[in-house]
Design an enzyme around this catalytic site. Structure first.
Site, PDB file in Angstrom:
ATOM      1  N   ASP A 197      -2.369 -21.017 -11.665  1.00  0.00           N
ATOM      2  CA  ASP A 197      -3.021 -20.041 -12.230  1.00  0.00           C
ATOM      3  C   ASP A 197      -2.074 -19.495 -13.499  1.00  0.00           C
ATOM      4  O   ASP A 197      -1.948 -20.173 -14.538  1.00  0.00           O
ATOM      5  CB  ASP A 197      -3.715 -19.024 -11.699  1.00  0.00           C
ATOM      6  CG  ASP A 197      -4.747 -18.145 -12.418  1.00  0.00           C
ATOM      7  OD1 ASP A 197      -5.030 -18.474 -13.561  1.00  0.00           O
ATOM      8  OD2 ASP A 197      -5.073 -17.137 -11.825  1.00  0.00           O
ATOM      9  N   VAL A 198      -1.730 -18.318 -13.044  1.00  0.00           N
ATOM     10  CA  VAL A 198      -0.709 -17.572 -14.174  1.00  0.00           C
ATOM     11  C   VAL A 198       0.240 -16.970 -13.206  1.00  0.00           C
ATOM     12  O   VAL A 198       0.101 -16.573 -12.107  1.00  0.00           O
ATOM     13  CB  VAL A 198      -1.490 -16.643 -14.878  1.00  0.00           C
ATOM     14  CG1 VAL A 198      -2.200 -17.256 -15.972  1.00  0.00           C
ATOM     15  CG2 VAL A 198      -2.122 -15.494 -14.025  1.00  0.00           C
ATOM     16  N   VAL A 199       1.519 -16.916 -13.783  1.00  0.00           N
ATOM     17  CA  VAL A 199       2.689 -16.067 -13.004  1.00  0.00           C
ATOM     18  C   VAL A 199       2.264 -14.580 -12.593  1.00  0.00           C
ATOM     19  O   VAL A 199       1.484 -13.933 -13.663  1.00  0.00           O
ATOM     20  CB  VAL A 199       3.948 -16.098 -13.938  1.00  0.00           C
ATOM     21  CG1 VAL A 199       4.980 -15.412 -13.339  1.00  0.00           C
ATOM     22  CG2 VAL A 199       4.375 -17.645 -14.122  1.00  0.00           C
TER      23      VAL A 199
ATOM     24  N   GLY B 121      -0.849 -16.363  -1.465  1.00  0.00           N
ATOM     25  CA  GLY B 121      -1.414 -14.909  -1.616  1.00  0.00           C
ATOM     26  C   GLY B 121      -3.070 -15.140  -1.232  1.00  0.00           C
ATOM     27  O   GLY B 121      -3.124 -15.738  -0.084  1.00  0.00           O
TER      28      GLY B 121
ATOM     29  N   ILE C 130      -8.476  -0.197  -1.565  1.00  0.00           N
ATOM     30  CA  ILE C 130      -9.269  -0.702  -2.470  1.00  0.00           C
ATOM     31  C   ILE C 130     -10.436   0.228  -3.002  1.00  0.00           C
ATOM     32  O   ILE C 130     -10.534   0.791  -4.013  1.00  0.00           O
ATOM     33  CB  ILE C 130      -9.507  -1.942  -2.237  1.00  0.00           C
ATOM     34  CG1 ILE C 130      -8.566  -3.115  -2.077  1.00  0.00           C
ATOM     35  CG2 ILE C 130     -10.571  -2.470  -3.416  1.00  0.00           C
ATOM     36  CD1 ILE C 130      -8.784  -4.667  -1.946  1.00  0.00           C
ATOM     37  N   GLY C 131     -11.200   0.607  -1.759  1.00  0.00           N
ATOM     38  CA  GLY C 131     -12.547   1.318  -2.139  1.00  0.00           C
ATOM     39  C   GLY C 131     -12.256   2.717  -2.750  1.00  0.00           C
ATOM     40  O   GLY C 131     -12.695   3.177  -3.448  1.00  0.00           O
TER      41      GLY C 131
ATOM     42  N   LEU D 263       0.479  -6.722   1.595  1.00  0.00           N
ATOM     43  CA  LEU D 263       1.019  -5.967   0.603  1.00  0.00           C
ATOM     44  C   LEU D 263       1.922  -6.703  -0.441  1.00  0.00           C
ATOM     45  O   LEU D 263       2.729  -7.446   0.166  1.00  0.00           O
ATOM     46  CB  LEU D 263       1.844  -4.527   1.128  1.00  0.00           C
ATOM     47  CG  LEU D 263       1.036  -3.643   1.909  1.00  0.00           C
ATOM     48  CD1 LEU D 263       2.065  -2.532   2.491  1.00  0.00           C
ATOM     49  CD2 LEU D 263      -0.160  -2.891   0.919  1.00  0.00           C
TER      50      LEU D 263
ATOM     51  N   HIS E 298      17.069  21.221  -5.472  1.00  0.00           N
ATOM     52  CA  HIS E 298      16.003  22.202  -5.527  1.00  0.00           C
ATOM     53  C   HIS E 298      15.633  22.493  -7.103  1.00  0.00           C
ATOM     54  O   HIS E 298      16.820  22.868  -7.602  1.00  0.00           O
ATOM     55  CB  HIS E 298      16.482  23.389  -4.745  1.00  0.00           C
ATOM     56  CG  HIS E 298      15.423  24.545  -4.808  1.00  0.00           C
ATOM     57  ND1 HIS E 298      14.321  24.680  -4.291  1.00  0.00           N
ATOM     58  CD2 HIS E 298      15.536  25.842  -5.555  1.00  0.00           C
ATOM     59  CE1 HIS E 298      13.778  25.727  -4.297  1.00  0.00           C
ATOM     60  NE2 HIS E 298      14.746  26.322  -5.350  1.00  0.00           N
TER      61      HIS E 298
END
Length: 606
Positions: free
Chosen positions: A119-121, A230, A270-271, A415, A544
């Site tokens: 697909d795409v990088v 993936g 995600i939600g 992740l 601090h």
């Protein structure tokens, strides 16, 4: 007072077993008296510096094995059997964050590398995930600030009514993804990584084909192969996705419209993030969660606080303990229809009519068509089975030589940065080094406003482990309301939680909810990775006033840690002085051994 340290170092007899050299053999440094030790990334050796001696010994053995392998190779060449050659040292199938990280590290290690991308990088993270979603969340964060009159008045600010341009927001997300994608592509090309376009398929051991649909395939060979394909959004049965009114996160990131009322199926990372975006842009949200509580993957205490801040005050309602058994897209003037059933009894529960539905039920591995059957590998729920070193395991339980799988495709930890870490770990291994990634040291974050972050075990997980292994755990907490920087920002809502072992100071988990929690978690994750104990890290100095002092206070609030310099019966300052002196001596000893080892190694090699 000066002290003289006299060292007498002797080496036990070690017989290296040669398994790879010059594309023919593999190194496996094995002592006949004990099994090979794996070097765990993130697990500190507690042998008071003797690990340096082991490293020094391994240098000697490595040189010996290299010389031995050269003799074997020369002997083979003399017999007319030259080493097998490959098109590449390493071929990576998939150019997402995991594949990209592996490729960069491979180049650093001197490996001739190719990466196959259909697909795409950038993969999911850059094009349909982490990157564009953060662009949308940046917009929602600004909108919340501008819409919060009470907050602004507390700071003495007055702002007129805030608004937004939907197309402008969508363009911001798309442009960011394009920019990062181009940066990744350029970095690969600049380092000499071959980018091969097409769908990659494993043909057999060390052999891959790739090509575009309708064109002839190209076949290449590689010394080692990494699968890094993936994942894709997971859509449960009964849900019809039309990409317009019933959408996945892939569609939502395009922000083609902002519905008045949207149902979000799933209340995980995600939600939650999309609920933050949609409510900031004016939508009403309804969560549909199969489990009995919202945010089931988070530490329960953090989840309760997050619900009180992120859900209850906003235009969000929810249904828990239910499945969306059927979702029908809007058409012919009718709304999206969602049929709910009880998660346990499967009895009909309710029917919702909304303007849109977002399916946020997680992600599924993208492993179909990989040709795994050619190497006798059977996926498990779509995931490629691997061992702790990411080596692929076949249907008979055997390791497939020279084949690895990283990232979402193996399901260990879905992740982007975990995929990258796994890829780097694999490259270390194919470069001749033992390396096992400590997944408990990998942090995670949810980029809501405020943010949620975590590393290690949740409290229930820690208690389960403690009961099984027979130790006690303790909990320490600190509030953002005690932090000067948070109060200056008028953002005092937040909590940091530490789960630890009081008997030895081991950090089992850290959970943070509050301003910039996603940035703060890394001090804790690095402490777990390096094996740093509470009694050591609590003496670290933080600037601090900064938010980092939330972690400073958290570690200092841990009580009853054995070996703690401030604990009763330890001699306090005297004991502290002894610890500092001992650590200094060990560091000097380690530095000395490294220099001596390097000098001897150089003499042996050259």
């Amino acid at each position: 007072m000066h002290s003289l340290v006299s060292l007498s170092i002797s080496y036990p007899h070690t017989s290296p077993v040669i398994a790879r050299s010059n594309n023919t053999f593999e190194h496996s440094l094995v002592s006949p008296s004990k099994p090979r030790n794996l070097r765990f990334c993130g697990l500190r050796k507690e042998a008071l510096g003797f690990s340096q001696l082991k490293r020094f010994e391994s240098h000697r053995v490595l040189v010996s094995s290299l010389r031995h392998s050269k003799k074997l190779s020369a002997s083979l060449s003399d017999n007319g059997s030259p080493p097998k050659s490959f098109d590449y040292d390493l071929v990576i199938v998939g150019a997402g964050v995991g594949g990209h990280g592996a490729a960069l590290h491979a180049v650093e290690k001197g490996l001739k590398t190719a990466i196959i991308e259909g697909d795409v990088v950038g993969g999911t993270c850059v094009n349909r995930g982490c990157v564009p979603s953060k662009a949308l969340l940046a917009v929602s964060g600004r909108m919340r600030e501008l819409q919060n009159d009470h907050h602004l008045k507390a700071l003495g600010l007055q702002v007129s009514a805030a608004g937004y341009d939907r197309q402008g927001v969508a363009d911001h997300a798309n442009n960011l993804a394009s920019k990062i994608r181009n940066n990744l592509t350029n970095s690969l090309k600049a380092l000499g990584v071959d980018i091969l376009t097409g769908v990659g398929t494993i043909l057999g051991p060390q052999k891959v084909k790739y090509g575009k649909v309708g064109f002839s395939d190209n076949v290449i060979t590689a010394k080692d192969i990494i699968i890094a394909t993936g994942s894709v959004p997971f859509v449960p049965k009964g849900i019809e996705v039309d990409g317009k009114t019933v959408i996945t996160s892939d569609h939502a990131l395009k922000l083609e419209f902002v519905p008045d009322w949207i149902a979000i199926v799933g209340s995980g990372y995600i939600g939650l993030e999309f609920s933050d975006v949609y409510t900031a842009l004016g939508s009403e949200v309804t969560f549909i969660e199969a489990l009995d509580q919202l945010m089931p993957g988070f530490d329960p205490e953090i989840g309760k606080l997050a619900q009180r801040v992120l859900i209850n005050p906003r235009k969000i309602d929810y249904h828990t303990g239910v499945f969306a058994s059927k979702i029908t897209p809007a058409k012919d003037g009718k709304p999206v229809i969602i049929e709910l059933i009880d998660a346990k009894t499967k009895e009909p529960k309710d029917t919702l009519e909304v303007d849109a539905a977002l399916i946020a039920t997680g992600r599924a591995p993208f492993t179909k068509g990989l040709g795994l059957e050619n190497v006798n590998v059977v996926t498990q729920r779509g995931f490629v089975p691997v061992d702790e070193c990411m080596r692929v395991v076949d249907a008979d339980g055997n390791l497939v030589p020279h084949l690895y799988c990283i990232g979402d495709a193996n399901g260990k930890m879905m992740l982007a940065h975990a995929a990258s870490a796994q890829g780097i770990s694999v490259v270390e291994q194919v470069s001749g080094k033992d390396h096992v990634l400590n997944h408990l040291s990998i942090p995670a974050a949810c980029f809501t406003h405020p943010e949620i972050s975590m590393v290690g075990l949740t409290e229930p997980q820690a208690r389960e482990r403690a009961e099984k292994e027979g130790f006690e755990i303790s909990i320490a907490k600190t509030s953002f309301k005690a932090n000067t920087k948070a109060l200056a920002e008028n953002e005092g809502e937040g909590l940091a939680k530490l789960i630890y072992r009081p008997d030895n100071g081991e950090i089992l988990g850290v959970h943070i909810f509050g301003l910039h929690a996603a940035d703060l978690i890394h001090e804790a994750s690095n402490a777990i990775a390096l094996g740093t104990r509470i009694q050591d890290i609590k003496f670290a100095v933080h600037a601090h006033p900064t938010l980092s002092e939330v972690l400073d206070e958290l570690f200092k609030s841990a009580k009853g840690v054995s070996g703690d310099c401030t604990s009763p019966g330890k001699g306090n300052s005297r004991h502290n002085h002894y610890q500092i002196r001992r650590n200094r001596i060990l560091k000097e000893l380690a530095f000395f051994l490294r220099k001596v080892g390097a000098a001897i190694l150089e003499q042996l090699v050259f």
